[in-house]
Design a protein around this motif. Structure first.
Motif, PDB file in Angstrom:
ATOM      1  N   PHE A  13      41.626  42.203  40.955  1.00  0.00           N
ATOM      2  CA  PHE A  13      41.022  40.879  41.089  1.00  0.00           C
ATOM      3  C   PHE A  13      39.525  40.998  41.374  1.00  0.00           C
ATOM      4  N   LYS A  14      39.188  41.814  42.351  1.00  0.00           N
ATOM      5  CA  LYS A  14      37.783  41.982  42.732  1.00  0.00           C
ATOM      6  C   LYS A  14      36.981  42.628  41.604  1.00  0.00           C
ATOM      7  N   ASP A  15      37.617  43.591  40.953  1.00  0.00           N
ATOM      8  CA  ASP A  15      36.952  44.273  39.855  1.00  0.00           C
ATOM      9  C   ASP A  15      36.649  43.305  38.710  1.00  0.00           C
ATOM     10  N   LEU A  16      37.627  42.477  38.377  1.00  0.00           N
ATOM     11  CA  LEU A  16      37.431  41.491  37.302  1.00  0.00           C
ATOM     12  C   LEU A  16      36.322  40.503  37.660  1.00  0.00           C
ATOM     13  N   LEU A  17      36.368  40.033  38.888  1.00  0.00           N
ATOM     14  CA  LEU A  17      35.356  39.082  39.351  1.00  0.00           C
ATOM     15  C   LEU A  17      33.965  39.673  39.224  1.00  0.00           C
ATOM     16  N   GLU A  18      33.879  40.924  39.630  1.00  0.00           N
ATOM     17  CA  GLU A  18      32.596  41.610  39.665  1.00  0.00           C
ATOM     18  C   GLU A  18      32.089  41.916  38.264  1.00  0.00           C
ATOM     19  N   ASN A  19      32.971  42.438  37.425  1.00  0.00           N
ATOM     20  CA  ASN A  19      32.527  43.009  36.154  1.00  0.00           C
ATOM     21  C   ASN A  19      32.776  42.160  34.919  1.00  0.00           C
ATOM     22  N   LYS A  20      33.649  41.166  35.030  1.00  0.00           N
ATOM     23  CA  LYS A  20      33.926  40.378  33.832  1.00  0.00           C
ATOM     24  C   LYS A  20      33.696  38.888  34.050  1.00  0.00           C
ATOM     25  N   GLY A  21      34.062  38.408  35.215  1.00  0.00           N
ATOM     26  CA  GLY A  21      33.924  36.975  35.475  1.00  0.00           C
ATOM     27  C   GLY A  21      34.999  36.171  34.764  1.00  0.00           C
ATOM     28  N   GLY A  22      34.804  34.880  34.667  1.00  0.00           N
ATOM     29  CA  GLY A  22      35.783  34.013  34.008  1.00  0.00           C
ATOM     30  C   GLY A  22      36.906  33.633  34.948  1.00  0.00           C
ATOM     31  N   PHE A  23      37.951  33.036  34.357  1.00  0.00           N
ATOM     32  CA  PHE A  23      39.127  32.670  35.146  1.00  0.00           C
ATOM     33  C   PHE A  23      39.985  33.897  35.371  1.00  0.00           C
ATOM     34  N   ILE A  24      40.475  34.044  36.588  1.00  0.00           N
ATOM     35  CA  ILE A  24      41.424  35.128  36.853  1.00  0.00           C
ATOM     36  C   ILE A  24      42.748  34.501  37.245  1.00  0.00           C
ATOM     37  N   SER A  25      43.747  34.855  36.463  1.00  0.00           N
ATOM     38  CA  SER A  25      45.069  34.272  36.643  1.00  0.00           C
ATOM     39  C   SER A  25      45.866  35.194  37.556  1.00  0.00           C
ATOM     40  N   ALA A  26      46.225  34.685  38.732  1.00  0.00           N
ATOM     41  CA  ALA A  26      46.848  35.586  39.708  1.00  0.00           C
ATOM     42  C   ALA A  26      47.854  34.838  40.577  1.00  0.00           C
ATOM     43  N   HIS A  27      48.739  35.600  41.173  1.00  0.00           N
ATOM     44  CA  HIS A  27      49.725  35.023  42.087  1.00  0.00           C
ATOM     45  C   HIS A  27      49.098  34.798  43.457  1.00  0.00           C
ATOM     46  N   TRP A  28      49.534  33.712  44.071  1.00  0.00           N
ATOM     47  CA  TRP A  28      48.977  33.308  45.374  1.00  0.00           C
ATOM     48  C   TRP A  28      50.136  32.758  46.183  1.00  0.00           C
ATOM     49  N   ASP A  29      50.129  33.011  47.481  1.00  0.00           N
ATOM     50  CA  ASP A  29      51.299  32.654  48.293  1.00  0.00           C
ATOM     51  C   ASP A  29      51.391  31.180  48.655  1.00  0.00           C
ATOM     52  N   GLY A  30      50.420  30.365  48.206  1.00  0.00           N
ATOM     53  CA  GLY A  30      50.528  28.916  48.418  1.00  0.00           C
ATOM     54  C   GLY A  30      49.954  28.420  49.744  1.00  0.00           C
ATOM     55  N   THR A  31      49.367  29.322  50.544  1.00  0.00           N
ATOM     56  CA  THR A  31      48.848  28.857  51.841  1.00  0.00           C
ATOM     57  C   THR A  31      47.327  28.653  51.805  1.00  0.00           C
ATOM     58  N   ILE A  32      46.893  27.704  52.607  1.00  0.00           N
ATOM     59  CA  ILE A  32      45.456  27.450  52.736  1.00  0.00           C
ATOM     60  C   ILE A  32      44.747  28.673  53.310  1.00  0.00           C
ATOM     61  N   GLU A  33      45.426  29.361  54.241  1.00  0.00           N
ATOM     62  CA  GLU A  33      44.815  30.515  54.897  1.00  0.00           C
ATOM     63  C   GLU A  33      44.438  31.586  53.871  1.00  0.00           C
ATOM     64  N   THR A  34      45.376  31.903  53.006  1.00  0.00           N
ATOM     65  CA  THR A  34      45.118  32.938  52.003  1.00  0.00           C
ATOM     66  C   THR A  34      44.000  32.503  51.055  1.00  0.00           C
TER      67      THR A  34
END
Lengths: 491, 491
Positions: A427-448
């Motif tokens: 995730f971090k690598d994509l954000l850093e080097n490619k950008g765009g939308f990253i489609s990923a799983h998230w646990d559904g909490t505001i904290e995360t």
């Protein structure tokens, strides 16, 4: 004339700021955070307005106008709304000035203090629902399908032309319904209207989705959004539509008598797009040479530049051009014949390239001999020699071709910038080097969600409406997840 | 449904206030002096906007948008302007609210005080000329022909819907020219545009004239106006166009290099009409039964009401109506087929009369048998039976007929209410017993003008553009005069 615009690859942000000013779209004013929308920029905004207004009317909405000012106390009535909107705002406290002791400067008259301060509207739910109370008695008065074109003010500390300004222009729809189902359907309908407008009129591909609780409009039960992707890999929220439940009806005591004679609270939606779309337009299509405008939005679709040495040549050209532009008028193709002699053709070419005019037609002595025109596309820089008998059809077809080419190009870029990440490292690598939308799983909490934001500056842009159910684990916490959401850094 | 509107003969002012609300044009809001323009009223305003906007563009103008807020100091720069506008105005002093100690109410954050107060624009000359300084360098940058559609705020103590509200909507044109002659021509051209619009689109006859020095716009060298006459004999200023000389250019240091390479100050005009025109519309044409709208401005030009006892009849009617409305669509005639079964035909007749719909078409079982429609005119209350083959042409012709009838009727009234007075006694008598414009000699001094106002409440509405030279003596002082001016009590 050199355009002197920073290249996108050097500094995207600087390129944007310079282009908006040099292409005559907008500029900063003497008032902090407030912009001047210049005639060329405003002409584009007018085209957006006209198309949206048509779509709103086709779906049964009417325009109305509500006050600019909102009494301070109105904001306390809807608890979550006040936190979202009433904090950073312009507050009117006095209603008179007087001449100072020097007889020249003017100062606030302390005796003209308002009993209750007025807030310059940051959004109009409160004043509108205070009005709807008077309009609604029975189910026969519903639905109310109203839109307003207006200016709004949010006191932003860091502003950027179109993207984030203290004052901006927008439309805000505010509807009232007898049932929850109808209100939800309305909010979804308007999201579809926005998506259709963005894609088929502005040539900007968008993802339709839901906002997470954290990113929802203050006072909404559900916020729907369309998210676009800019050329630098950052997302831009291009429009939102909110299902407000009965929150504002309860805050402003708006009830109706239903068909069974019982009193119920009214259901609400609101939805809006703003001059921010001008920023999305620039950052989706334009290039290092200047603006690139989809023909649907171009104030000038075709510019015609004469190339001549003598006045006789110019006269001959003028005659040929008139035959063509008479046809353009009938077909509603907007054009400009730039026969100014104070500027050279090369200067003009540069100027219209900067302004994003989709097609440039040149005609010189050789063309007169051969019965041709030279047509250049702004989007691809390709040129063709076209026989004068074919020019009108050619231009007509080409404008359609450019419109769809711009959409396809943007869509190809966007689609190739939705990438799945299955670990936080990835995730971090994509954000850093490619950008765009990253489609990923998230646990559904505001904290995360907030932790990811703190760590990476990426936010959840939306939960796509058409997302697949898919068992997975949250990239940050490893907790179970039922489907992916789209993250991105955003404007 | 009873309309319950006060008769004009009983209390004209009350009639107006009630009609504006009952016909769903506008209503007061929870914010002192600010109105809500309701969808039906706004639809009329949109028609005015569209027509004016077309005329502005045809005369070479472009729209733009300037900030809502104006720094206080800008108003001190043009000496006469500050007195006219910066006194009664909404002043923004703070940019943040905070939650009070009770955790619920919100209050102004004293730490968020602006360094310089901002005025909510009462008119935009100052902010616009501050901007034009950046746009103008050489004669090549001139003229600038810009218009803005915007909301403005003037803190009025006594407000009336449309006629005088703290916030109102308007357009303000602001142009910049290289020569005095060109600027004067522009101001005069826009006066003609307004007069043409008032007479040929709104069916409101107007007198074109100059304002006296006393009544001029604050900062203008010459103010041109169009003056209309309401049914109660009071005048209403329906639009103004100002030749501003070099006043704002000097105040904001806006110079250009002329063709000879010399620096000169720029010449200016400004011109505007506002939602006040809605008031003029109501008070020119409407009657004790409700609104009367010229077809050009009617959101619904033709309403079609079915009269039926059975569902079969309604179906038959629907079929006949569809044939007609298909034609209406092609001809851009706006219509509404009101087939609601929740309301009786009589209720509907009343409702559309109140709303000023120009033509009402009824169709019942007898019409089905005979192949006819019954058509009723709102302006004359006359009814005719029209064969179904003729109905479309009939409606088309009748809409034109109503448009010109309304203008002629208003013009006959207006013309018969321009009366000459040759003594102050006669003047007072006419004012008291007849009203309207009083054409009289005046000695040209501000003192006399003000004295007449103090004594009679009548003001000089204008010096007509086409007035004849005529030697005479001032009705008040007996001093010599070269021609008559028009006095009236005014809105």
């Amino acid at each position: 004339m050199s355009k002197n615009i920073t290249k996108r690859s050097e500094d995207y942000s600087k390129w944007y700021n310079e282009l908006v000013v040099k292409a005559d779209l907008a500029e900063n004013s003497g008032v902090r955070g407030c912009m001047v929308i210049k005639p060329y920029g405003y002409a584009i905004w007018e085209k957006m307005q006209a198309e949206l207004d048509k779509k709103f009317k086709e779906t049964g909405h009417q325009n109305a106008y509500f006050p600019l000012f909102i009494p301070k106390s109105y904001f306390s009535k809807e608890a979550s709304h006040v936190d979202g909107f009433a904090k950073e705002c312009a507050v009117v406290t006095h209603y008179r000035l007087k001449t100072g002791e020097d007889g020249k400067t003017i100062e606030v008259d302390p005796e003209a203090k308002l009993e209750e301060e007025l807030i310059v509207r940051p959004t109009s739910e409160t004043i509108i629902w205070d009005t709807y109370r008077k309009w609604i008695e029975s189910y026969r008065d519903l639905p109310i399908l109203v839109n307003q074109w207006a200016n709004v003010v949010r006191w932003e500390m860091r502003t950027r032309l179109f993207l984030r300004t203290a004052e901006f222009l927008w439309q805000e729809g505010h509807t009232a319904h007898a049932t929850e189902k109808e209100a939800v359907a309305e909010a979804e309908q308007m999201l579809d209207v926005y998506a259709d407008f963005a894609e088929n009129f502005m040539a900007i591909p968008v993802v339709k989705g839901f906002k997470t609780e954290n990113e929802r409009f203050a006072g909404a039960i559900e916020t729907y959004c369309i998210e676009a992707l800019m050329q630098d890999g950052k997302a831009l929220q291009a429009g939102t539509s909110h299902f407000l439940g009965q929150n504002f009806a309860k805050a402003f005591d708006v009830k109706f008598t239903n068909q069974e004679g019982k009193q119920e609270y009214v259901w609400a939606t609101s939805w809006g797009v703003s001059t921010r779309l001008m920023g999305a337009l620039v950052m989706t299509h334009s290039d290092d040479n200047g603006l690139v405008l989809p023909p649907n939005l171009a104030p000038i679709q075709v510019v015609i530049v004469p190339i001549h040495k003598t006045d006789e040549q110019l006269e001959e050209i003028r005659e040929e051009v008139k035959k063509v532009t008479d046809q353009f008028k009938k077909l509603n193709i907007s054009f400009k014949f730039d026969d100014r002699t104070t500027f050279k053709p090369g200067w003009k070419f540069n100027e219209y390239e900067l302004k994003g005019v989709p097609l440039r037609v040149a005609i010189g002595p050789k063309d007169l001999e051969n019965g041709t025109f030279e047509v250049a596309r702004r989007d691809t820089f390709t040129k063709e020699i076209v026989a004068k008998d074919d020019i009108v059809t050619y231009v007509q077809d080409m404008l359609e071709e450019i419109q769809s080419n711009l959409f396809n190009k943007a869509k190809t870029y966007r689609d190739s910038h939705i990438t799945e990440a299955n670990s936080f490292e990835e995730f971090k690598d994509l954000l850093e080097n490619k950008g765009g939308f990253i489609s990923a799983h998230w646990d559904g909490t505001i904290e995360t969600e907030e932790k990811i934001k703190d760590l990476t500056k990426a936010t959840i842009r939306c939960i796509p409406i058409d997302r697949k159910e898919e068992d997975g684990i949250c990239i940050l916490t490893g907790a179970p997840s039922k489907g992916r959401v789209l993250f991105a850094k955003a404007y």
